[in-house]
Design a protein around this motif. Sequence first.
Motif, PDB file in Angstrom:
ATOM      1  N   ARG A  66     -24.109  79.371   9.120  1.00 54.68           N
ATOM      2  CA  ARG A  66     -25.308  79.618   8.310  1.00 54.68           C
ATOM      3  C   ARG A  66     -25.558  81.118   8.266  1.00 54.68           C
ATOM      4  N   LEU A  67     -25.762  81.628   7.055  1.00 50.83           N
ATOM      5  CA  LEU A  67     -25.966  83.057   6.863  1.00 50.83           C
ATOM      6  C   LEU A  67     -27.250  83.316   6.085  1.00 50.83           C
ATOM      7  N   GLN A  68     -28.012  84.306   6.522  1.00 51.48           N
ATOM      8  CA  GLN A  68     -29.234  84.657   5.791  1.00 51.48           C
ATOM      9  C   GLN A  68     -28.908  85.361   4.479  1.00 51.48           C
ATOM     10  N   ARG A  69     -27.777  86.019   4.416  1.00 52.08           N
ATOM     11  CA  ARG A  69     -27.414  86.748   3.209  1.00 52.08           C
ATOM     12  C   ARG A  69     -27.214  85.794   2.036  1.00 52.08           C
ATOM     13  N   GLU A  70     -27.387  86.311   0.850  1.00 48.38           N
ATOM     14  CA  GLU A  70     -27.102  85.522  -0.340  1.00 48.38           C
ATOM     15  C   GLU A  70     -25.598  85.537  -0.609  1.00 48.38           C
ATOM     16  N   LEU A  71     -25.119  84.507  -1.273  1.00 43.37           N
ATOM     17  CA  LEU A  71     -23.707  84.437  -1.628  1.00 43.37           C
ATOM     18  C   LEU A  71     -23.348  85.658  -2.480  1.00 43.37           C
ATOM     19  N   PRO A  72     -22.338  86.442  -2.060  1.00 42.16           N
ATOM     20  CA  PRO A  72     -22.007  87.665  -2.800  1.00 42.16           C
ATOM     21  C   PRO A  72     -21.341  87.411  -4.148  1.00 42.16           C
ATOM     22  N   GLY A  73     -21.179  86.160  -4.537  1.00 37.55           N
ATOM     23  CA  GLY A  73     -20.549  85.819  -5.801  1.00 37.55           C
ATOM     24  C   GLY A  73     -19.782  84.518  -5.650  1.00 37.55           C
ATOM     25  N   VAL A  74     -19.930  83.628  -6.636  1.00 37.29           N
ATOM     26  CA  VAL A  74     -19.289  82.319  -6.538  1.00 37.29           C
ATOM     27  C   VAL A  74     -17.789  82.446  -6.306  1.00 37.29           C
ATOM     28  N   GLU A  75     -17.184  83.432  -6.946  1.00 37.58           N
ATOM     29  CA  GLU A  75     -15.737  83.593  -6.834  1.00 37.58           C
ATOM     30  C   GLU A  75     -15.318  84.033  -5.433  1.00 37.58           C
ATOM     31  N   LEU A  76     -16.282  84.530  -4.650  1.00 36.79           N
ATOM     32  CA  LEU A  76     -15.964  85.004  -3.300  1.00 36.79           C
ATOM     33  C   LEU A  76     -16.250  83.957  -2.219  1.00 36.79           C
ATOM     34  N   GLU A  77     -16.894  82.860  -2.584  1.00 39.87           N
ATOM     35  CA  GLU A  77     -17.204  81.832  -1.593  1.00 39.87           C
ATOM     36  C   GLU A  77     -15.934  81.287  -0.948  1.00 39.87           C
ATOM     37  N   LYS A  78     -14.865  81.250  -1.711  1.00 32.50           N
ATOM     38  CA  LYS A  78     -13.595  80.738  -1.206  1.00 32.50           C
ATOM     39  C   LYS A  78     -13.077  81.571  -0.040  1.00 32.50           C
TER      40      LYS A  78
END
Length: 344
Positions: A167-179
């Motif tokens: 679990r991370l407080q940061r927001e997802l840096p981009g859908v393409e980077l979730e992988k």
Amino acid sequence: MKNLGTASVAALRQYVRAAESAGTDTSALFAQANLDPNILDSDDGRIDGEQFQHFIRLLCELTDNPILGLETGDFVQPGSYSVLGYITMSCATLGEAVARIAPFEKLVGDMGTTGLAIAQGSITLTWNCNYDDPVVRPQVIDNVFASWVNYARWLADDTEASPTSVRLQRELPGVELEKAYRNRWNCPVQFGADEDSITLKQDLLDTRLRQPDPMLRKTLEAHALTQLASLDTLDTDTDLTSQVKHSIQHQLTQGITRQDMVADDLGMTSRTLQRKLSQEGVSYQKLLDEVRQKMAEDYLLNSDLSIPDIALRLGYSETTSFHRKFKAVTGQTPGEFRQTKTGN
């Protein structure tokens, strides 16, 4: 402004190693962060926390890499954790290694603190980052978790070992980077969470490590406790009292406590040292007592050393003298203190 303390050169070295592997020239960053590049050659060196945060900020801006922290975690080595890394290497199980994080993580730096909770067959490690730069903070947290996972896999000699969730407080840096997160951690990753935590199955803690060495671990922990005590005095004392305490700590590792040797170490006579300390409202005996007490508590809480062995290390000629002095300060005998605090 929050005091960011210090960071070990070992922590800085991991970021530099990752940057250089990517072909990034960091020489200008050292100048901008007011850091001497030669400090990378120091095994026990430390840098100011503000400088370390600034260096990471500059590296983020230079690389424009939104997952810089995640990728720098690929470059973790035992030395990245200073003496803590070598302590964990000598542990028998992963659980034994995890238990060493909180007591000794200050040796790596003051970047954050670890909390641990066990419930329903799972263990959760929560990391509270002290860095407040909005660009740096998420990268440091990513780095810590990525480093933990990679290092635990190396310790256990199991490349498939993975958390059950992150679990991370940061927001997802981009859908393409979730992988990139899923590929490294092989588990669900929640962004925008209310805490930064990593959870794993409790039975994973029973995993045997590749090179346990209990005698080496005890030796390293004794060394680490001395380093911790030194860092504590540097944080809170005047220059002179800090130097005196540091010298006393060094002597105590040899089982010696002599004021004339401390004075000689500081380049003055024993009488001059006594006069200077008196001007600051303290005495040599008071500083000796404080160092002994701090080291005694650290030994009792974070090592398996016997009480007679601790007394000997602290320069007491008799264990009864150690008992009497310790109880006068805490109201408990050393054994009672250890039992109350650790349950052992």
